[in-house]
Scaffold this active site. Structure first.
Site, PDB file in Angstrom:
ATOM      1  CE  LYS A   1      -3.417   2.451   2.715  1.00 38.32           C
ATOM      2  NZ  LYS A   1      -4.354   2.463   3.832  1.00 38.32           N
TER       3      LYS A   1
ATOM      4  CD  GLU B   1       9.268  -5.874   7.170  1.00 43.17           C
ATOM      5  OE1 GLU B   1       8.901  -4.832   6.559  1.00 43.17           O
ATOM      6  OE2 GLU B   1       9.210  -5.984   8.405  1.00 43.17           O
TER       7      GLU B   1
ATOM      8  N   GLY C   1      -4.866  -1.736   4.876  1.00 41.78           N
ATOM      9  CA  GLY C   1      -4.103  -2.890   4.400  1.00 41.78           C
ATOM     10  C   GLY C   1      -4.817  -4.209   4.664  1.00 41.78           C
ATOM     11  NE  ARG C   2      -6.567  -3.534  10.734  1.00 46.42           N
ATOM     12  CZ  ARG C   2      -5.899  -2.394  10.812  1.00 46.42           C
ATOM     13  NH1 ARG C   2      -4.754  -2.247  10.170  1.00 46.42           N
ATOM     14  NH2 ARG C   2      -6.361  -1.383  11.534  1.00 46.42           N
TER      15      ARG C   2
ATOM     16  CD  GLU D   1      -1.966  -4.216  11.224  1.00 49.30           C
ATOM     17  OE1 GLU D   1      -2.535  -3.958  10.158  1.00 49.30           O
ATOM     18  OE2 GLU D   1      -0.783  -4.580  11.270  1.00 49.30           O
TER      19      GLU D   1
ATOM     20  CG  HIS E   1      -5.313 -35.560  15.886  1.00 50.59           C
ATOM     21  ND1 HIS E   1      -5.505 -36.807  16.454  1.00 50.59           N
ATOM     22  CD2 HIS E   1      -6.327 -35.395  15.006  1.00 50.59           C
ATOM     23  CE1 HIS E   1      -6.567 -37.373  15.895  1.00 50.59           C
ATOM     24  NE2 HIS E   1      -7.094 -36.539  15.030  1.00 50.59           N
TER      25      HIS E   1
ATOM     26  CE  LYS F   1       5.718  -1.056   9.988  1.00 48.62           C
ATOM     27  NZ  LYS F   1       4.762  -0.352   9.146  1.00 48.62           N
TER      28      LYS F   1
HETATM   29  O1  LIG Z   1       1.058  -2.750   2.193  1.00 46.92           O
HETATM   30  P1  LIG Z   1       2.152  -2.135   2.979  1.00 46.92           P
HETATM   31  O2  LIG Z   1       2.116  -0.649   2.990  1.00 46.92           O
HETATM   32  O3  LIG Z   1       3.483  -2.667   2.521  1.00 46.92           O
HETATM   33  O4  LIG Z   1       1.966  -2.573   4.491  1.00 46.92           O
HETATM   34  C1  LIG Z   1       2.014  -3.909   4.859  1.00 46.92           C
HETATM   35  C2  LIG Z   1       1.443  -4.111   6.225  1.00 46.92           C
HETATM   36  O5  LIG Z   1       2.205  -3.398   7.166  1.00 46.92           O
HETATM   37  C3  LIG Z   1       1.363  -2.801   8.134  1.00 46.92           C
HETATM   38  O6  LIG Z   1       1.317  -1.442   7.890  1.00 46.92           O
HETATM   39  C4  LIG Z   1       1.865  -3.058   9.519  1.00 46.92           C
HETATM   40  O7  LIG Z   1       3.184  -2.671   9.626  1.00 46.92           O
HETATM   41  C5  LIG Z   1       0.012  -3.444   7.898  1.00 46.92           C
HETATM   42  O8  LIG Z   1      -1.029  -2.674   8.351  1.00 46.92           O
HETATM   43  C6  LIG Z   1       0.041  -3.623   6.431  1.00 46.92           C
HETATM   44  O9  LIG Z   1      -0.934  -4.532   5.981  1.00 46.92           O
END
Ligand SMILES: O=P(O)(O)OC[C@H]1O[C@](O)(CO)[C@@H](O)[C@@H]1O
Length: 570
Positions: free
Chosen positions: A225, A231, A286-287, A372, A403, A523
């Site tokens: 987003k 990452e 995002g979620r 979240e 199990h 972060k």
């Molecule tokens: O889509 P992005 O901006 O890479 O964010 C990834 C995820 O990281 C977060 O911002 C949490 O750090 C989530 O809310 C989001 O889904």
């Protein structure tokens, strides 16, 4: 991250802040009394014995989901009080405000419009002068064009070969929804395309994925987003280096990388061609984004028609949530039951147990969606809460759980309300295995609710010393949800059910379910720490524990690197 001037926050806070605290509301106090005087003594066995229609009356059904909530520690009086609480918290108005596009994400001063992503093309929703439905449909049409090209083999890689592997690079909401949907809808997936998901910055994730992949037939979809998530950008950079090295040409990137983001500029800086970019909007959390362009990999896998069917499922549940009376409103019932156990029984967790191999990633998806969203302790008024908020959502494929952790559900010391999710028809039948699967789901909810007392255990000839070990107290609550079959449509209804249950809980707890400030500190610290791990000369100014851990890491990694160099030299 958006930093807002205080002045911008005045209006929305004024409109939405609840003047009376949750625990001061009359319905809350009635529920407290109800719990103290009656509910904490409820016995499911007795409730069922007293009302032989209970298993049919405490149920609700909508858009293909049958919800049996009769095995909960509630009576019709409890449900009425919970609905009264929902009303006193302004839930009906808040639902309307969300659908209308009001800026209910107060701390970021944003609308919350994931429901607009699944509105039919024929509808309009004008927010800030823009018809957001028209914008959504425009992106959907571009996604469809792209997905069709990839699926039909018309989209060619740099060397002229069709795409066979799609790697979704993203994390959190840019990974969990697409991955969950791919697993859930495998029978609908294109036979010649395999999807892969890379989220973890652990190099093993990328290396394991690309090992053996034919670069000339691999497409990377970079989903972020913000397009600033460390990452994702790190993994996308590694993927690009791998591709260029494999194909020996920088120009190859244009045919093998597409981007999904709200931050077009940043994606362009990364090197993604404007034509290969699919946008969405800051009003999609995002979620809550699996029905936005973030679902591109899903659409490539299952095809535009099935993707549209999934949107229809979401929309059907959206409409149900918006229009059904609270008493028969599935997300409201589910959400208020969570409030009931969290705030009155002190339950700290909620298990989600799908009896479906294909729904095995649903609990992981729901963990982000629920925690979240509602894992917060400051109200929209900016004050600390004096009640619990989000429980820990956890779970696994139900049969595997039986199990593994079900022992604790049946005989442990904690109350863990369970959501059982099952299908009347399998996606693919194999003998009578589906009957066996569903028999287990029904048996587990029955065993949790009604248990087995000492007399029954003795009658089975159990030695006296073992009797206490073999008693099941029962009285452990659960919901059972039945879907006809797992299809794109029904998956949409199920996910939207949980989205709106989360919304319901957030409204009652008076928190902003759509921000996630709690992820920021880690972060920031990780950025600084990464520099310290790479450059061992950087001075350390952490607490003594963190300093010692970093020193130890530096020492181990130096020793490993020296050993590797010695080995190379030998
Ligand atoms: O889509 P992005 O901006 O890479 O964010 C990834 C995820 O990281 C977060 O911002 C949490 O750090 C989530 O809310 C989001 O889904």
């Amino acid at each position: 991250m958006t930093t807002l001037p205080a002045a911008d926050l005045q209006l929305p806070l004024f409109v939405y802040a609840q003047r009376e605290s949750l625990t001061g509301k009359s319905a809350w106090r009635s529920l407290q009394e109800h719990y103290r005087d009656r509910a904490r003594h409820f016995q499911l066995a007795r409730l069922f014995a007293a009302d032989d229609k209970r298993g049919e009356s405490l149920t609700a059904e909508a858009v293909g989901i049958y919800l049996d909530y009769s095995k909960n520690l509630v009576t019709s009086e409890t449900m009425a009080l919970l609905m009264q609480l929902a009303r006193q918290c302004g839930l009906p108005d808040r639902i309307e405000a969300m659908f209308r596009g009001d800026r209910i994400n107060l701390t970021e001063n944003r609308s919350v419009l994931h429901t607009a992503l699944r509105k039919p093309a024929s509808e309009r929703l004008v927010v800030d002068g823009q018809d957001v439905v028209a914008e959504v449909q425009q992106v959907l049409r571009r996604m469809e064009g792209f997905a069709r090209q990839v699926r039909s083999g018309q989209w060619l890689g740099h060397t002229g070969l069709p795409i066979r592997h799609v790697v979704n690079i993203g994390i959190g909401g840019s990974d969990l929804g697409p991955m969950m949907a791919y697993e859930a809808l495998r029978p609908y997936s294109h036979d010649d395309l395999t999807l892969h998901f890379v989220s973890d910055v652990d190099g093993a994730a990328m290396l394991d994925t690309v090992r053996g992949l034919p670069a000339e037939q691999t497409l990377f979809i970079v989903c972020s987003k913000t397009f600033t998530t460390l990452e994702t950008i790190t993994n996308a950079t590694a993927a690009r280096a791998w591709l260029v090295q494999q194909l020996g040409a920088e120009e190859a990137v244009a045919r093998h990388f597409v981007g999904v983001t709200t931050n077009i500029e940043e994606a362009q800086r990364f090197g993604i061609d404007a034509d290969n970019m699919f946008g969405f909007w800051d009003w999609v959390g995002g979620r809550y984004s699996m029905t936005s362009a973030i679902g591109l990999s899903t659409m490539v896998a299952i095809g535009p028609e099935h993707f549209r069917a999934m949107l229809e499922g979401f929309h059907a549940m959206d409409e149900h949530f918006r229009s059904a009376p609270l008493e028969s409103n599935l997300p409201v019932i589910l959400g208020m039951l969570t409030v009931w156990y969290t705030n009155f029984f002190g339950a700290a967790s909620q298990a989600v147990l799908p009896y479906s191999q294909h729904l095995k990633r649903l609990p992981a998806y729901l963990q982000q969606l629920t925690m979240e969203s509602n894992g917060k302790h400051i109200t929209v008024n900016g004050e600390p809460v004096d009640y619990q908020t989000s429980p820990v959502y956890w779970g696994d494929n139900g049969i595997n759980g039986q199990h593994s952790f079900y022992q604790m559900l049946h005989q442990g010391t904690q109350l863990v309300p369970c959501d059982f999710i099952g299908l009347c028809q399998p996606q693919q039948a194999l003998g009578q295995q589906h009957e066996l699967l569903m028999a287990n789901m029904f048996a587990q909810s029955e065993a949790l609710a009604f248990g087995k007392d000492a007399d029954q255990v003795r009658q089975e000839g159990t030695p006296e010393a073992l009797v206490p070990h073999r008693v099941f107290e029962g009285n452990r609550p659960s919901n059972s949800m039945l879907l006809q079959q797992l299809t794109p449509y029904s998956l949409g209804t199920l996910v939207a059910l949980y989205e709106h249950s989360v919304f319901t809980q957030g409204v009652v707890w008076n928190i902003d379910s759509f921000d996630q400030w709690g992820v920021e500190l880690g972060k920031q610290l990780a950025k600084r720490t990464a520099r310290e791990l790479i450059d061992h000369q950087q001075p350390l100014h952490h607490d003594s524990s963190t300093n010692a851990l970093i020193r130890r890491y530096r020492a181990c990694s130096t020793a490993t690197q020296s050993a590797a160099r010695r080995q190379q030299a030998a």
